[in-house]
Structure formats: C-alpha cells, structure tokens
Design a protein around this motif. Structure first.
Motif, PDB file in Angstrom:
ATOM      1  N   VAL A  80       0.043  -1.339  -4.305  1.00  0.00           N
ATOM      2  CA  VAL A  80       1.129  -1.888  -5.109  1.00  0.00           C
ATOM      3  C   VAL A  80       0.731  -3.306  -5.522  1.00  0.00           C
ATOM      4  O   VAL A  80       0.410  -4.129  -4.679  1.00  0.00           O
ATOM      5  N   VAL A 107      -4.991   8.694 -13.684  1.00  0.00           N
ATOM      6  CA  VAL A 107      -4.412   7.386 -13.367  1.00  0.00           C
ATOM      7  C   VAL A 107      -4.419   6.516 -14.616  1.00  0.00           C
ATOM      8  O   VAL A 107      -5.160   6.765 -15.559  1.00  0.00           O
ATOM      9  N   ASP A 108      -3.584   5.483 -14.607  1.00  0.00           N
ATOM     10  CA  ASP A 108      -3.559   4.571 -15.742  1.00  0.00           C
ATOM     11  C   ASP A 108      -3.766   3.117 -15.316  1.00  0.00           C
ATOM     12  O   ASP A 108      -3.611   2.218 -16.129  1.00  0.00           O
ATOM     13  N   ALA A 109      -4.102   2.893 -14.047  1.00  0.00           N
ATOM     14  CA  ALA A 109      -4.373   1.524 -13.605  1.00  0.00           C
ATOM     15  C   ALA A 109      -5.322   1.559 -12.416  1.00  0.00           C
ATOM     16  O   ALA A 109      -5.188   2.411 -11.539  1.00  0.00           O
ATOM     17  N   LEU A 115      -4.155   3.838  -2.912  1.00  0.00           N
ATOM     18  CA  LEU A 115      -3.172   3.374  -3.894  1.00  0.00           C
ATOM     19  C   LEU A 115      -2.542   2.067  -3.432  1.00  0.00           C
ATOM     20  O   LEU A 115      -2.030   1.975  -2.315  1.00  0.00           O
ATOM     21  N   GLU A 117       0.848  -1.179   0.000  1.00  0.00           N
ATOM     22  CA  GLU A 117       0.000   0.000   0.000  1.00  0.00           C
ATOM     23  C   GLU A 117       0.890   1.238   0.000  1.00  0.00           C
ATOM     24  O   GLU A 117       2.010   1.193   0.516  1.00  0.00           O
ATOM     25  N   HIS A 149       6.194  -4.487 -10.816  1.00  0.00           N
ATOM     26  CA  HIS A 149       5.080  -4.024  -9.995  1.00  0.00           C
ATOM     27  C   HIS A 149       4.315  -2.973 -10.772  1.00  0.00           C
ATOM     28  O   HIS A 149       4.791  -2.480 -11.798  1.00  0.00           O
ATOM     29  N   LEU A 150       3.148  -2.652 -10.292  1.00  0.00           N
ATOM     30  CA  LEU A 150       2.481  -1.456 -10.763  1.00  0.00           C
ATOM     31  C   LEU A 150       1.651  -0.896  -9.629  1.00  0.00           C
ATOM     32  O   LEU A 150       1.324  -1.604  -8.683  1.00  0.00           O
ATOM     33  N   VAL A 151       1.354   0.385  -9.733  1.00  0.00           N
ATOM     34  CA  VAL A 151       0.568   1.069  -8.713  1.00  0.00           C
ATOM     35  C   VAL A 151      -0.819   1.303  -9.299  1.00  0.00           C
ATOM     36  O   VAL A 151      -0.943   1.761 -10.435  1.00  0.00           O
ATOM     37  N   ALA A 152      -1.850   0.938  -8.552  1.00  0.00           N
ATOM     38  CA  ALA A 152      -3.210   1.086  -9.054  1.00  0.00           C
ATOM     39  C   ALA A 152      -4.101   1.678  -7.969  1.00  0.00           C
ATOM     40  O   ALA A 152      -3.878   1.465  -6.783  1.00  0.00           O
ATOM     41  N   THR A 153      -5.115   2.425  -8.407  1.00  0.00           N
ATOM     42  CA  THR A 153      -6.109   2.901  -7.448  1.00  0.00           C
ATOM     43  C   THR A 153      -7.054   1.749  -7.135  1.00  0.00           C
ATOM     44  O   THR A 153      -7.165   0.795  -7.889  1.00  0.00           O
TER      45      THR A 153
END
Lengths: 131, 90
Positions: free
Chosen positions: A26, A75-77, A24, A9, A41-45
């Motif tokens: 991880v 955002v993109d994810a 947000l 997180e 990894h990616l970060v997403a809402t």
C-alpha cells in the motif's frame, strides 16, 4: 512515475493466477499530485523489496505490467525503486508551469536529520517524509 | 490498483452485450488511514468475492483483457481478495 511512501502491506491468497506470488504494497502518493488518488492510496506490486516507511518510485500503467513479471500480469502499478536521496529545488517546482501535477512547494527529507522538514506536511504527507 | 470493500452486488435486467452474465460488484475504495471514501466503483468479479470482502481492484483495458476477457465492457476488475492487510499510515 510518481513518488510515494510505503505505508502498508496486503496479503491475498485468492488472487488472479497471473499475479503469481507478487508482493502487494500500500503506497501513499505524496500530496503534490492532482487530482488526488482515490482514498489517497494505491496498491502496487513490488520487485525491489521495499518495506514499510520507504520512499519509493511507483510506475503506473503498461510499463508497470512489464516490470511485474511480464506483460501478462494484470496490474496497473509497480514499485520500481527505493529512493535513497532526492535533491530538488522546491521553489522551482512550485513555480507556475513547473510541470504537470505539481501544485505546491514540496520538500522531502530522507536523511533523518530533519533539516528540510518543510511544507511536506501541508501537502498531505501527514508529516515530513523521512527515513 | 486500489484497496476497497465490496459493499453490494449489482443486477441489471437490460445490459449491453459486453456485460451479459458478468457478476458486477460495488466497491468502495478505502482510505489509507482507515475509513472509506464516498466513491463507488462497479467492478467485474471473476474470483468469487462477496459483500463485506476487502478486495484489490485493478483498472485498465489490458488488465480486463487478461483477466475476464476483451469482450467485457468494464475496465475495473477485481484481481485479489484480501486475507489481511497492515497499514501503518500516519
């Protein structure tokens, strides 16, 4: 959309105003995707109250923006769902031409029984996916 | 988006019009399990991040339009400065 696991997180108070109070997370995408994500990894809402350890569905691109609170969110994810159960035939997925991004056999066990803990570790999951 | 660390600032005396006056930062994406990748991303900053900060970088033209403006010639934008994060990745 891609499948991954929530591994962490992020807290950020200095953020673009349009992000609002979005949570947000991880996410570690499963190792079946190619090319691999930078830093794996990616970060997403998160709209669905996912937590660390959950298997989730992550949407990338424009639809993620719509889900994260309207098209004005930068955002993109975004996490769109928490996976309860996943059934598929690993052999079929591994076959040539099975689909974009799938490059090796892949099993996910969400039951906690460990029965299908197969090749997922080799796919970069760092162990079988399990709740 | 991705999580990264600001490792430097970029200056360029000859720039395309779309970059003029924009603060450009070098961001190294982090690995989920700790450590950093060898990649470098040049991101536009509108939040006041600096070297050493952990940041969240979003990618895409629409993200860019919403944050720093459609005239900017960069699709990587810093959208958050991280206070804390907890990653329990195996």
């Amino acid at each position: 959309m891609i499948l991954g696991r929530v591994v962490g997180e992020i807290w950020a108070t200095r953020r673009d105003a349009r992000l609002g109070g979005a949570k947000l997370l991880v996410i570690r995408p499963h190792g079946i995707y190619e090319p691999a994500f930078a830093g794996r990894h990616l970060v997403a809402t998160d709209d669905v109250h996912a937590g660390v350890g959950d298997e989730v569905i992550v949407c990338l691109g424009a639809p993620a923006r719509a889900s994260a609170g309207g098209n004005d969110t930068p955002v993109d994810a975004a996490v769109l769902g928490v996976v309860d159960r996943l059934d598929f035939e690993a052999a079929r997925l591994a076959a040539p031409g099975a689909g974009p991004g799938i490059r090796r056999p892949f099993t996910v066990d969400l039951s906690g029984t460990g029965e299908s803990a197969g090749q997922a570790g080799a796919a970069g999951l760092g162990g079988e996916a399990r709740r | 988006m991705l999580l990264g660390r600001v490792v430097g600032r970029l200056w360029a005396s000859r720039q395309a019009g779309g970059l003029n006056g924009r603060k450009l930062l070098l961001v190294r994406p982090e690995r989920a399990g700790g450590g950093e990748t060898a990649r470098l991303v040049v991101a536009v900053d509108g939040l006041g991040a600096g070297p050493g900060d952990r940041v969240i970088v979003a990618h895409g033209s629409r993200v860019r339009d919403l944050t720093v403006g459609a005239e900017v010639a960069d699709k990587d934008v810093i959208i958050g400065i991280v206070d804390g994060h907890q990653v329990t990745a195996p």
